[in-house]
Design a protein around this motif. Structure first.
Motif, PDB file in Angstrom:
ATOM      1  N   GLN A 164       5.037  -4.397  12.699  1.00 44.16           N
ATOM      2  CA  GLN A 164       4.091  -3.393  13.173  1.00 44.16           C
ATOM      3  C   GLN A 164       4.567  -2.010  12.726  1.00 44.16           C
ATOM      4  OE1 GLN A 164       3.397  -3.472  17.378  1.00 44.16           O
ATOM      5  NE2 GLN A 164       1.784  -1.921  17.305  1.00 44.16           N
ATOM      6  N   GLY A 165       3.692  -1.300  12.079  1.00 43.70           N
ATOM      7  CA  GLY A 165       4.042   0.029  11.599  1.00 43.70           C
ATOM      8  C   GLY A 165       4.727   0.046  10.254  1.00 43.70           C
ATOM      9  N   VAL A 166       4.957  -1.118   9.640  1.00 44.91           N
ATOM     10  CA  VAL A 166       5.577  -1.203   8.315  1.00 44.91           C
ATOM     11  C   VAL A 166       4.500  -1.685   7.345  1.00 44.91           C
ATOM     12  CG1 VAL A 166       7.366  -2.269   6.905  1.00 44.91           C
ATOM     13  CG2 VAL A 166       7.853  -1.659   9.283  1.00 44.91           C
ATOM     14  N   ALA A 167       3.995  -0.790   6.527  1.00 44.84           N
ATOM     15  CA  ALA A 167       2.874  -1.091   5.638  1.00 44.84           C
ATOM     16  C   ALA A 167       3.299  -2.009   4.495  1.00 44.84           C
ATOM     17  CB  ALA A 167       2.312   0.214   5.073  1.00 44.84           C
ATOM     18  N   PRO A 168       2.353  -2.659   3.849  1.00 42.22           N
ATOM     19  CA  PRO A 168       2.675  -3.427   2.638  1.00 42.22           C
ATOM     20  C   PRO A 168       3.403  -2.531   1.632  1.00 42.22           C
ATOM     21  CG  PRO A 168       0.411  -3.848   3.319  1.00 42.22           C
ATOM     22  CD  PRO A 168       0.904  -2.724   4.180  1.00 42.22           C
ATOM     23  N   GLN A 169       4.431  -3.053   1.022  1.00 40.44           N
ATOM     24  CA  GLN A 169       5.253  -2.209   0.153  1.00 40.44           C
ATOM     25  C   GLN A 169       4.497  -1.707  -1.072  1.00 40.44           C
ATOM     26  OE1 GLN A 169       9.266  -3.577  -0.643  1.00 40.44           O
ATOM     27  NE2 GLN A 169       9.489  -4.468   1.401  1.00 40.44           N
ATOM     28  N   LEU A 170       3.545  -2.482  -1.569  1.00 40.38           N
ATOM     29  CA  LEU A 170       2.801  -2.048  -2.748  1.00 40.38           C
ATOM     30  C   LEU A 170       1.987  -0.788  -2.489  1.00 40.38           C
ATOM     31  CD1 LEU A 170       1.458  -5.326  -4.434  1.00 40.38           C
ATOM     32  CD2 LEU A 170       3.484  -3.989  -5.007  1.00 40.38           C
ATOM     33  N   ASP A 171       1.742  -0.466  -1.223  1.00 31.20           N
ATOM     34  CA  ASP A 171       0.982   0.742  -0.896  1.00 31.20           C
ATOM     35  C   ASP A 171       1.696   2.000  -1.360  1.00 31.20           C
ATOM     36  OD1 ASP A 171      -0.816  -0.950   0.287  1.00 31.20           O
ATOM     37  OD2 ASP A 171      -0.574  -0.170   2.328  1.00 31.20           O
ATOM     38  N   ALA A 172       3.008   1.903  -1.591  1.00 29.28           N
ATOM     39  CA  ALA A 172       3.776   3.087  -2.001  1.00 29.28           C
ATOM     40  C   ALA A 172       3.596   3.419  -3.481  1.00 29.28           C
ATOM     41  CB  ALA A 172       5.264   2.868  -1.702  1.00 29.28           C
ATOM     42  N   LEU A 173       2.985   2.522  -4.245  1.00 23.62           N
ATOM     43  CA  LEU A 173       2.866   2.694  -5.691  1.00 23.62           C
ATOM     44  C   LEU A 173       1.553   3.368  -6.062  1.00 23.62           C
ATOM     45  CD1 LEU A 173       4.060  -0.859  -6.753  1.00 23.62           C
ATOM     46  CD2 LEU A 173       5.419   1.239  -6.773  1.00 23.62           C
ATOM     47  N   GLY A 174       1.549   3.997  -7.240  1.00 19.93           N
ATOM     48  CA  GLY A 174       0.330   4.604  -7.746  1.00 19.93           C
ATOM     49  C   GLY A 174       0.498   5.017  -9.192  1.00 19.93           C
ATOM     50  N   PRO A 175      -0.544   5.567  -9.796  1.00 21.53           N
ATOM     51  CA  PRO A 175      -0.473   5.979 -11.199  1.00 21.53           C
ATOM     52  C   PRO A 175       0.603   7.021 -11.476  1.00 21.53           C
ATOM     53  CG  PRO A 175      -2.752   5.922 -10.436  1.00 21.53           C
ATOM     54  CD  PRO A 175      -1.886   5.748  -9.220  1.00 21.53           C
ATOM     55  N   GLY A 176       1.005   7.772 -10.446  1.00 25.29           N
ATOM     56  CA  GLY A 176       2.038   8.794 -10.631  1.00 25.29           C
ATOM     57  C   GLY A 176       3.449   8.282 -10.494  1.00 25.29           C
ATOM     58  N   THR A 177       3.629   6.995 -10.197  1.00 28.31           N
ATOM     59  CA  THR A 177       4.976   6.428 -10.072  1.00 28.31           C
ATOM     60  C   THR A 177       5.608   6.323 -11.451  1.00 28.31           C
ATOM     61  OG1 THR A 177       4.250   5.112  -8.154  1.00 28.31           O
ATOM     62  CG2 THR A 177       6.324   4.476  -9.229  1.00 28.31           C
ATOM     63  N   ASP A 178       6.811   6.883 -11.603  1.00 29.19           N
ATOM     64  CA  ASP A 178       7.528   6.854 -12.878  1.00 29.19           C
ATOM     65  C   ASP A 178       8.563   5.750 -12.970  1.00 29.19           C
ATOM     66  OD1 ASP A 178       6.354   9.310 -13.965  1.00 29.19           O
ATOM     67  OD2 ASP A 178       7.505  10.332 -12.414  1.00 29.19           O
ATOM     68  N   LEU A 179       9.165   5.396 -11.832  1.00 26.92           N
ATOM     69  CA  LEU A 179      10.257   4.422 -11.816  1.00 26.92           C
ATOM     70  C   LEU A 179      10.150   3.562 -10.567  1.00 26.92           C
ATOM     71  CD1 LEU A 179      13.040   3.302 -12.813  1.00 26.92           C
ATOM     72  CD2 LEU A 179      14.113   5.154 -11.498  1.00 26.92           C
ATOM     73  N   VAL A 180      10.257   2.252 -10.748  1.00 27.85           N
ATOM     74  CA  VAL A 180      10.331   1.318  -9.629  1.00 27.85           C
ATOM     75  C   VAL A 180      11.671   0.611  -9.703  1.00 27.85           C
ATOM     76  CG1 VAL A 180       9.342  -0.729  -8.522  1.00 27.85           C
ATOM     77  CG2 VAL A 180       7.833   0.967  -9.603  1.00 27.85           C
ATOM     78  N   THR A 181      12.448   0.690  -8.630  1.00 27.85           N
ATOM     79  CA  THR A 181      13.683  -0.090  -8.513  1.00 27.85           C
ATOM     80  C   THR A 181      13.476  -1.096  -7.393  1.00 27.85           C
ATOM     81  OG1 THR A 181      14.596   1.633  -7.050  1.00 27.85           O
ATOM     82  CG2 THR A 181      15.196   1.718  -9.381  1.00 27.85           C
ATOM     83  N   MET A 182      14.038  -2.304  -7.560  1.00 31.85           N
ATOM     84  CA  MET A 182      13.709  -3.334  -6.577  1.00 31.85           C
ATOM     85  C   MET A 182      14.637  -4.533  -6.672  1.00 31.85           C
ATOM     86  SD  MET A 182      10.263  -4.936  -8.351  1.00 31.85           S
ATOM     87  CE  MET A 182      10.052  -6.180  -7.073  1.00 31.85           C
ATOM     88  N   MET A 183      14.613  -5.342  -5.605  1.00 31.30           N
ATOM     89  CA  MET A 183      15.235  -6.660  -5.558  1.00 31.30           C
ATOM     90  C   MET A 183      14.424  -7.477  -4.570  1.00 31.30           C
ATOM     91  SD  MET A 183      19.127  -7.738  -4.441  1.00 31.30           S
ATOM     92  CE  MET A 183      19.929  -6.818  -5.737  1.00 31.30           C
ATOM     93  N   ILE A 184      13.960  -8.651  -4.986  1.00 30.86           N
ATOM     94  CA  ILE A 184      13.105  -9.469  -4.130  1.00 30.86           C
ATOM     95  C   ILE A 184      13.200 -10.932  -4.572  1.00 30.86           C
ATOM     96  CG2 ILE A 184      10.985  -9.375  -5.488  1.00 30.86           C
ATOM     97  CD1 ILE A 184      11.054  -8.689  -1.722  1.00 30.86           C
ATOM     98  N   GLY A 185      12.901 -11.833  -3.674  1.00 34.97           N
ATOM     99  CA  GLY A 185      12.824 -13.257  -4.012  1.00 34.97           C
ATOM    100  C   GLY A 185      13.742 -14.149  -3.215  1.00 34.97           C
ATOM    101  N   GLY A 186      14.875 -13.627  -2.758  1.00 35.39           N
ATOM    102  CA  GLY A 186      15.856 -14.468  -2.088  1.00 35.39           C
ATOM    103  C   GLY A 186      15.420 -14.997  -0.740  1.00 35.39           C
ATOM    104  N   ASN A 187      14.508 -14.277  -0.075  1.00 38.20           N
ATOM    105  CA  ASN A 187      14.038 -14.740   1.224  1.00 38.20           C
ATOM    106  C   ASN A 187      12.897 -15.743   1.113  1.00 38.20           C
ATOM    107  OD1 ASN A 187      15.741 -13.376   3.042  1.00 38.20           O
ATOM    108  ND2 ASN A 187      14.537 -11.510   2.889  1.00 38.20           N
TER     109      ASN A 187
END
Length: 302
Positions: A113-136
């Motif tokens: 609750q109160g934690v939005a989908p992470q993709l909502d943070a992205l947009g055409p102005g995003t220059d760099l995405v750093t991430m780690m996902i999949g282990g869960n």
């Protein structure tokens, strides 16, 4: 999924209770970029780089402190996670939405609750995405750490976890996790078409073969079993990155000799027993710095 995989999932649920949102780790080439496609960060208009940091508890830095001020407590988002460190090193403008316990589905739907989908943070102005996902995903890490840790008591010199799970983790990696990660990377590319995207591999949690109970409560024969499945996971993530044309920052060679069995000061991983933060089998501060170094190594020189 086959019936065996359903049983794998069911058995893994109990492991989540014991494992504190656990995850795992690495194969391929040292700090290698599988693709250099895409613009350099900040190249669009020369302004400050807009960085977005995505992912799970390894990405969030769970177990290290201090937490990011005013961030959701459930996400356990550390101010020294590797995304934060990259931003501080280069003066990037950071939006950090990494969160403990995240699956790839957490990119698309509210995790808490109160934690939005992470993709909502992205947009055409995003220059760099750093991430780690999949282990869960498919409760892979919580099973390999939690369930294998519990199984060690029945046969500490054997391989009770391997006997119980067999090839079910491998099946889950190939049939569930790899497609989910590849889909996520494609959707990130669509949301942030001008961004450089770097997905980091998971550092080793265990040595290649030697056990170190009680520091890591995994049976002698299961240490290599856990490590092989970490390698399969990282290979799947690397192949997904290559398929989409994004950059994979691998930790497999750098993390050798820095697993949870190593002494304090050498290890990059919080141990199962004696962790100062109470969080187990996650990167410590040195591990987060090493992850930041790996990501830096595949970014264009600024």
């Amino acid at each position: 999924m086959v019936d065996g995989t359903r049983r794998f999932r069911s058995g893994a649920i109990a492991a989540v209770i014991v494992a504190v949102v656990v995850l795992l780790a690495g194969t391929a080439w040292l700090w290698s970029s599988v693709s250099t496609d895409g613009p350099e960060p900040g190249a669009v208009d020369g302004s400050a780089v807009e960085q977005v940091h995505l992912g799970d508890s390894f990405a969030a830095g769970t177990g290290t402190s201090p937490l990011v001020e005013d961030s959701p407590f459930t996400c356990q988002r550390s101010s020294v996670n590797f995304g934060q460190l990259i931003a501080k090193r280069h003066g990037y403008r950071l939006t950090d939405v990494s969160c403990a316990g995240a699956w790839t589905k957490s990119l698309y739907e509210a995790q808490y609750q109160g934690v939005a989908p992470q993709l909502d943070a992205l947009g055409p102005g995003t220059d760099l995405v750093t991430m780690m996902i999949g282990g869960n995903d498919a409760t892979l890490y919580s099973t390999l750490v939690g369930a294998c840790g519990r199984a060690a008591g029945s046969d500490p010199s054997g391989a009770p976890c391997r006997a119980e799970l067999g090839d079910r983790p491998e099946q889950a990696i190939s049939t569930e996790i790899r497609p989910a990660v590849e889909r996520a990377l494609r959707d990130i590319r669509n949301r942030a078409p001008h961004a450089r995207i770097v997905i980091a591999g998971y550092p080793w949690l265990t040595p290649a073969s030697e056990s170190c109970r009680p520091t890591v409560q995994i049976a002698d024969g299961d240490v290599s079993y856990v490590r092989r499945n970490q390698a399969r996971l990282n290979s799947a993530i690397s192949l997904s990155a290559k398929a989409v044309g994004v950059t994979f920052a691998d930790m497999s060679w750098a993390a050798n000799g820095h697993d949870a069995c190593q002494p304090r000061g050498t290890s990059w991983i919080l141990p199962m027993v004696g962790s100062p933060s109470g969080v187990t089998m996650h990167p410590n501060e040195a591990g987060q710095r090493a992850l930041a170094d790996a990501v830096d190594a595949v970014l264009p020189a600024s």
